[in-house]
Design an enzyme around this catalytic site. Structure first.
Site: not given
Length: 482
Positions: A263, A337
């Site tokens: 990030k 996920r």
């Protein structure tokens, strides 16, 4: 913070602080009740009109108490839940650092808003100063609610206090930094809960070797980059009840760098909040234990840290999940996920009546819905409607977004059964569609709380959402046990 209910106002000056909610039409009645002989003159001089959130302070001017505040409600027909939250914040700000207990007259507040107002008061009273050398001066511990008519019951007040306790736990866990709150720490928190409520809770913790033996390679693809080992934590509440449990699954990525798909530096500190789904599950379990709701619930926490290292997963790696489906990991920052899909497979052993997963899953959901409502995804209309109703009741609202087969092809991979991202469009939806592939065997809903789990800016911190929603949902089901 505790509440009591009183049907009449205190008649003695020994009550050092009194706060009264008022409308312009009820000022005379307030003056009579609390023996404020000069209230007409005071309101005229101060130009106090009982407008919403308008405050008038009276010191030594009421015979029944030495210190009194009037807080305006404005036009009652304009009192919406969002305003009730602001009203609660105003009241707590007035008294939090000055008094241990207060009397609060809510007679002017519409009865249907009493429950929500009391809940908002507990939320506004939260303080997090764990790592401050100079602690907060907050001391408010008890509010005596005064009203002759109310829909509130002692049981409801007990539930509000239990929700506050659970929401505070969720906020505390979310606010703690990654060097304190890591996967093993969350496991310790679960064990501490079980130790506190041994007759209600059973805790099981899977380590990485046990996960490997079960074939949970999607989960391990996330945790393998960190020196902090991952954990799957289950907390079974009221296991003795002969009913299929509601299972709550929380994403617990205790710090998310993005892994190899790293990030940007700006705002990365807020990735300690990426475990707020797990925090909400632990908070909900605490509330259930304190309120002793007669319902069978399993909480499951998928706890991992997503770090870049020589052992970390690379973009393009392919893993086989516990379900047997293979996943091409195109972006290691779509890690939530991955830990969830194996956990959603694992919890099938509990034979759930339904499953709700809670996750700070996608920035796309924040783009779509902002930071006001959480995203709700479910192919089950009845379940979605139950969650929407609970959200309105608790003012912890959700907005339903589609999860349908039309989006599934966006997750196709030329090399595996499924890719872990679905391209630039509909990211919150494709993330939900990814999870749906692992939930075909039970009723399921997904809550994307990426926009609602924490606040940034001057009010920075975890919100504890969606603990109120989840508890309200479970409380609504207690009478049905569907």
């Amino acid at each position: 913070m505790k509440f009591t209910l009183q049907s009449t106002a205190p008649q003695s000056a020994q009550h050092e602080y009194l706060l009264v909610l008022v409308t312009e039409q009820q000022l005379k009645n307030t003056a009579d009740t609390y023996k404020i002989n000069t209230l007409d003159t005071i309101t005229h001089t101060s130009q106090f009109k009982s407008g919403f959130n308008e405050v008038l302070t009276l010191i030594g001017q009421a015979e029944t108490c030495s210190y009194l505040n009037l807080v305006g409600l404005g036009d009652l027909k304009d009192l919406q839940p969002a305003k009730i939250a602001k009203l609660a914040q105003t009241i707590i700000k007035l008294v939090q650092t000055k008094f241990k207990q207060i009397h609060l007259d809510i007679s002017a507040l519409p009865i249907e808003l009493h429950y929500l107002f009391a809940l908002n008061l507990t939320q506004a009273n939260y303080v997090f100063d764990e790592f401050k050398s100079k602690k907060s001066e907050a001391q408010l511990e008890q509010i005596h609610l005064i009203t002759a008519q109310t829909g509130l019951t002692t049981q409801q007040l007990d539930l509000i206090q239990a929700i506050a306790s659970g929401q505070d736990l969720a906020r505390d866990l979310g606010n703690r930094p990654g060097n304190i709150c890591f996967p093993e720490y969350l496991a310790d928190q679960a064990k501490a809960l079980a130790h506190e409520f041994p007759e209600l809770l059973k805790v099981t913790i899977l380590d990485e070797q046990q996960m490997a033996d079960l074939g949970m390679n999607a989960f391990l693809a996330v945790s393998q980059g960190s020196d902090r080992p991952g954990r799957i934590i289950t907390l079974e509440y009221n296991a003795q009840l002969e009913q299929a449990p509601v299972v709550l699954v929380g994403k617990g990525v205790t710090f998310d760098t993005g892994g190899i798909s790293i990030k940007p530096a700006q705002g990365m500190d807020e990735m300690k909040f990426d475990m707020c789904g797990a925090a909400s599950v632990l908070g909900t379990i605490r509330t259930l234990c304190e309120a002793r709701l007669p319902i069978h619930v399993v909480g499951a926490v998928a706890a991992a840290e997503n770090m870049p290292s020589g052992q970390a997963t690379r973009p393009g790696d392919i893993v086989t999940t516990m379900s047997g489906q293979t996943v091409e990991i195109l972006n290691t920052d779509a890690e939530g996920r991955l830990v969830l899909c194996d956990t959603l497979t694992y919890i099938k052993r509990f034979n759930p009546s339904l499953v709700i997963d809670i996750a700070t899953l996608t920035g796309a959901c924040v783009v779509a819905l902002g930071k006001v409502v959480s995203g709700l995804f479910s192919p089950d209309d009845a379940l979605a409607q139950e969650l929407q109703q609970a959200g309105e009741q608790s003012f912890d609202r959700v907005w339903r977004l589609p999860v349908m087969d039309d989006y599934q092809e966006l997750l196709d991979s030329p090399f595996a059964d499924i890719a872990n991202i679905g391209g630039p469009y509909g990211g919150a939806i494709t993330a939900a569609c990814f999870l749906q592939r692992f939930t075909r065997d039970y009723r399921w809903a997904h809550l994307d709380i990426a926009g609602t789990a924490w606040l940034s800016g001057t009010a920075k911190g975890a919100t504890g959402r969606p603990v109120p929603l989840l508890v309200q949902f479970l409380a609504n089901r207690v009478g049905t046990n569907d």
